[in-house]
Motif scaffolding. Structure first.
Motif, PDB file in Angstrom:
ATOM      1  N   PRO A  74       0.604  10.264 -10.934  1.00  0.00           N
ATOM      2  CA  PRO A  74       0.799   9.612 -12.328  1.00  0.00           C
ATOM      3  C   PRO A  74       1.304   8.301 -12.157  1.00  0.00           C
ATOM      4  O   PRO A  74       2.262   8.071 -11.184  1.00  0.00           O
ATOM      5  CB  PRO A  74       1.365  10.680 -13.211  1.00  0.00           C
ATOM      6  CG  PRO A  74       2.192  11.599 -12.007  1.00  0.00           C
ATOM      7  CD  PRO A  74       1.696  11.594 -10.871  1.00  0.00           C
ATOM      8  N   LEU A  75       1.039   7.312 -12.930  1.00  0.00           N
ATOM      9  CA  LEU A  75       1.475   6.156 -13.223  1.00  0.00           C
ATOM     10  C   LEU A  75       2.486   5.872 -14.276  1.00  0.00           C
ATOM     11  O   LEU A  75       2.172   6.587 -15.307  1.00  0.00           O
ATOM     12  CB  LEU A  75       0.456   5.025 -13.099  1.00  0.00           C
ATOM     13  CG  LEU A  75      -0.405   5.059 -11.815  1.00  0.00           C
ATOM     14  CD1 LEU A  75      -1.648   4.012 -12.001  1.00  0.00           C
ATOM     15  CD2 LEU A  75       0.227   4.622 -10.582  1.00  0.00           C
ATOM     16  N   PRO A  76       3.605   5.098 -13.945  1.00  0.00           N
ATOM     17  CA  PRO A  76       4.420   5.063 -15.217  1.00  0.00           C
ATOM     18  C   PRO A  76       3.877   4.178 -16.608  1.00  0.00           C
ATOM     19  O   PRO A  76       2.793   3.548 -16.187  1.00  0.00           O
ATOM     20  CB  PRO A  76       5.553   4.007 -14.742  1.00  0.00           C
ATOM     21  CG  PRO A  76       5.245   3.883 -13.226  1.00  0.00           C
ATOM     22  CD  PRO A  76       3.870   4.230 -12.811  1.00  0.00           C
ATOM     23  N   ILE A  77       4.285   4.817 -17.765  1.00  0.00           N
ATOM     24  CA  ILE A  77       3.558   4.172 -18.945  1.00  0.00           C
ATOM     25  C   ILE A  77       3.957   2.812 -18.886  1.00  0.00           C
ATOM     26  O   ILE A  77       3.316   1.972 -19.405  1.00  0.00           O
ATOM     27  CB  ILE A  77       4.091   5.075 -20.082  1.00  0.00           C
ATOM     28  CG1 ILE A  77       3.456   6.498 -19.765  1.00  0.00           C
ATOM     29  CG2 ILE A  77       3.615   4.565 -21.359  1.00  0.00           C
ATOM     30  CD1 ILE A  77       3.971   7.507 -20.775  1.00  0.00           C
TER      31      ILE A  77
ATOM     32  N   LEU B  96       7.557  10.259 -10.248  1.00  0.00           N
ATOM     33  CA  LEU B  96       6.627  10.821 -11.054  1.00  0.00           C
ATOM     34  C   LEU B  96       5.827  11.982 -10.273  1.00  0.00           C
ATOM     35  O   LEU B  96       5.378  13.037 -10.786  1.00  0.00           O
ATOM     36  CB  LEU B  96       5.699   9.927 -11.746  1.00  0.00           C
ATOM     37  CG  LEU B  96       6.217   9.223 -12.697  1.00  0.00           C
ATOM     38  CD1 LEU B  96       5.440   7.913 -13.090  1.00  0.00           C
ATOM     39  CD2 LEU B  96       6.075   9.930 -14.302  1.00  0.00           C
ATOM     40  N   HIS B  97       5.633  11.732  -9.105  1.00  0.00           N
ATOM     41  CA  HIS B  97       4.847  12.937  -8.316  1.00  0.00           C
ATOM     42  C   HIS B  97       5.663  13.830  -8.107  1.00  0.00           C
ATOM     43  O   HIS B  97       5.154  15.196  -8.296  1.00  0.00           O
ATOM     44  CB  HIS B  97       4.399  12.071  -6.867  1.00  0.00           C
ATOM     45  CG  HIS B  97       3.710  12.758  -5.889  1.00  0.00           C
ATOM     46  ND1 HIS B  97       2.342  13.261  -6.007  1.00  0.00           N
ATOM     47  CD2 HIS B  97       4.320  13.398  -4.623  1.00  0.00           C
ATOM     48  CE1 HIS B  97       2.320  13.987  -4.810  1.00  0.00           C
ATOM     49  NE2 HIS B  97       3.516  13.811  -4.169  1.00  0.00           N
ATOM     50  N   LEU B  98       6.752  13.591  -7.743  1.00  0.00           N
ATOM     51  CA  LEU B  98       8.039  14.804  -7.598  1.00  0.00           C
ATOM     52  C   LEU B  98       7.696  15.806  -8.918  1.00  0.00           C
ATOM     53  O   LEU B  98       7.765  17.109  -8.841  1.00  0.00           O
ATOM     54  CB  LEU B  98       9.167  14.356  -7.179  1.00  0.00           C
ATOM     55  CG  LEU B  98       9.303  13.772  -5.560  1.00  0.00           C
ATOM     56  CD1 LEU B  98      10.574  13.184  -5.553  1.00  0.00           C
ATOM     57  CD2 LEU B  98       9.379  15.178  -4.679  1.00  0.00           C
ATOM     58  N   THR B  99       7.891  15.105  -9.850  1.00  0.00           N
ATOM     59  CA  THR B  99       8.028  15.813 -11.117  1.00  0.00           C
ATOM     60  C   THR B  99       6.836  16.471 -11.427  1.00  0.00           C
ATOM     61  O   THR B  99       6.773  17.707 -11.956  1.00  0.00           O
ATOM     62  CB  THR B  99       8.556  14.858 -12.267  1.00  0.00           C
ATOM     63  OG1 THR B  99       9.665  13.857 -12.123  1.00  0.00           O
ATOM     64  CG2 THR B  99       8.474  15.407 -13.889  1.00  0.00           C
TER      65      THR B  99
ATOM     66  N   ASN C  73       0.696  -1.350  -0.099  1.00  0.00           N
ATOM     67  CA  ASN C  73       0.111   0.025  -0.041  1.00  0.00           C
ATOM     68  C   ASN C  73       0.881   1.286   0.028  1.00  0.00           C
ATOM     69  O   ASN C  73       0.125   2.309   0.335  1.00  0.00           O
ATOM     70  CB  ASN C  73      -0.982   0.068   1.056  1.00  0.00           C
ATOM     71  CG  ASN C  73      -1.839  -1.128   1.173  1.00  0.00           C
ATOM     72  OD1 ASN C  73      -2.428  -1.410  -0.061  1.00  0.00           O
ATOM     73  ND2 ASN C  73      -2.015  -1.923   2.182  1.00  0.00           N
ATOM     74  N   ALA C  74       2.103   1.117  -0.371  1.00  0.00           N
ATOM     75  CA  ALA C  74       2.859   2.246  -0.410  1.00  0.00           C
ATOM     76  C   ALA C  74       3.326   2.565  -1.946  1.00  0.00           C
ATOM     77  O   ALA C  74       3.281   1.635  -2.781  1.00  0.00           O
ATOM     78  CB  ALA C  74       4.141   2.131   0.642  1.00  0.00           C
ATOM     79  N   HIS C  75       3.707   3.663  -2.119  1.00  0.00           N
ATOM     80  CA  HIS C  75       4.121   4.013  -3.756  1.00  0.00           C
ATOM     81  C   HIS C  75       5.397   3.443  -3.925  1.00  0.00           C
ATOM     82  O   HIS C  75       6.274   3.211  -3.014  1.00  0.00           O
ATOM     83  CB  HIS C  75       4.091   5.665  -3.877  1.00  0.00           C
ATOM     84  CG  HIS C  75       2.814   6.112  -3.730  1.00  0.00           C
ATOM     85  ND1 HIS C  75       1.791   5.956  -4.859  1.00  0.00           N
ATOM     86  CD2 HIS C  75       2.217   6.733  -2.776  1.00  0.00           C
ATOM     87  CE1 HIS C  75       0.685   6.745  -4.482  1.00  0.00           C
ATOM     88  NE2 HIS C  75       0.906   7.322  -3.294  1.00  0.00           N
TER      89      HIS C  75
ATOM     90  N   ILE D  54      10.624  22.825  -1.367  1.00  0.00           N
ATOM     91  CA  ILE D  54      11.617  22.138  -0.829  1.00  0.00           C
ATOM     92  C   ILE D  54      11.321  21.264   0.303  1.00  0.00           C
ATOM     93  O   ILE D  54      12.009  20.198   0.292  1.00  0.00           O
ATOM     94  CB  ILE D  54      12.548  23.273  -0.083  1.00  0.00           C
ATOM     95  CG1 ILE D  54      13.021  24.197  -1.270  1.00  0.00           C
ATOM     96  CG2 ILE D  54      13.572  22.902   0.895  1.00  0.00           C
ATOM     97  CD1 ILE D  54      13.635  25.429  -0.689  1.00  0.00           C
ATOM     98  N   GLN D  55      10.313  21.262   1.053  1.00  0.00           N
ATOM     99  CA  GLN D  55       9.814  20.519   2.078  1.00  0.00           C
ATOM    100  C   GLN D  55       9.306  19.217   1.586  1.00  0.00           C
ATOM    101  O   GLN D  55       9.333  18.199   1.977  1.00  0.00           O
ATOM    102  CB  GLN D  55       8.802  21.262   2.977  1.00  0.00           C
ATOM    103  CG  GLN D  55       9.155  22.198   3.731  1.00  0.00           C
ATOM    104  CD  GLN D  55       8.257  23.022   4.414  1.00  0.00           C
ATOM    105  OE1 GLN D  55       6.923  22.336   4.688  1.00  0.00           O
ATOM    106  NE2 GLN D  55       8.513  24.352   4.790  1.00  0.00           N
ATOM    107  N   HIS D  56       8.529  19.455   0.222  1.00  0.00           N
ATOM    108  CA  HIS D  56       8.069  18.056  -0.354  1.00  0.00           C
ATOM    109  C   HIS D  56       9.052  17.325  -0.880  1.00  0.00           C
ATOM    110  O   HIS D  56       9.126  16.083  -0.925  1.00  0.00           O
ATOM    111  CB  HIS D  56       7.212  18.874  -1.557  1.00  0.00           C
ATOM    112  CG  HIS D  56       6.502  17.791  -2.288  1.00  0.00           C
ATOM    113  ND1 HIS D  56       6.804  17.309  -3.477  1.00  0.00           N
ATOM    114  CD2 HIS D  56       5.527  16.796  -2.105  1.00  0.00           C
ATOM    115  CE1 HIS D  56       5.699  16.489  -4.026  1.00  0.00           C
ATOM    116  NE2 HIS D  56       4.990  16.072  -3.166  1.00  0.00           N
TER     117      HIS D  56
END
Length: 155
Positions: free
Chosen positions: A77-80, A50-53, A41-43, A139-141
């Motif tokens: 987003p999920l990888p293609i 992808l989330h950071l981008t 249940n973790a990314h 930056i925190q993210h």
């Protein structure tokens, strides 16, 4: 006053106080493991990149005066594909978008830093803040998700 350009550069690819910067962690990842979910249940690492981008792209849009919204790629987003080539593309996209943002904010004037991002305050979307608060939030993210990636690298 804190130099937010320098702080973002450190979080992305510099000498951070909290541990490894996010790019070095991403580059240390095994391309054959980045799409796996070692913690239920973790990314995955790829999903985190992808989330950071996506959110870095959204911050660029906001700095450039666009109305704040969820990232155009989506929040998670999920990888293609789940291939080594896809992984290297994700890393390169992350690198390019961070370097673009750093170049963009290097030229901000003091008035630009205090300019408000368009929209009312919405904590979940990070809206209703000025540009300095926006960059500080990114930056925190980066630091938060760098910690998650560091943990996933141990599996």
């Amino acid at each position: 006053m804190v130099n937010l350009v320098d702080e973002l550069s450190k979080a992305y690819n510099g000498d951070t106080w909290h541990g490894s910067n996010v790019l070095s962690l991403i580059q240390a990842a095994n391309p054959q493991k980045v799409f796996t979910h070692p913690i239920p249940n973790a990314h995955s690492i790829a999903e985190l990149v992808l989330h950071l981008t996506a959110w870095t792209e959204e911050v660029i849009d906001r700095i450039e005066g666009q109305i704040a919204k969820e990232p155009s790629r989506g929040d998670w987003p999920l990888p293609i594909e789940k291939t080594e080539e896809e992984w290297y593309r994700l890393v390169e996209d992350f690198r390019l978008v961070n370097e673009k943002l750093i170049r963009l904010i290097t030229d901000l004037t003091p008035a630009d830093w205090s300019s408000a991002v368009k929209d009312q305050r919405n904590r979940e979307l990070g809206t209703g803040v000025d540009n300095s608060q926006l960059i500080n939030g990114l930056i925190q993210h980066h630091a938060y998700h760098a910690g998650q990636i560091a943990l996933l690298l141990k599996f």
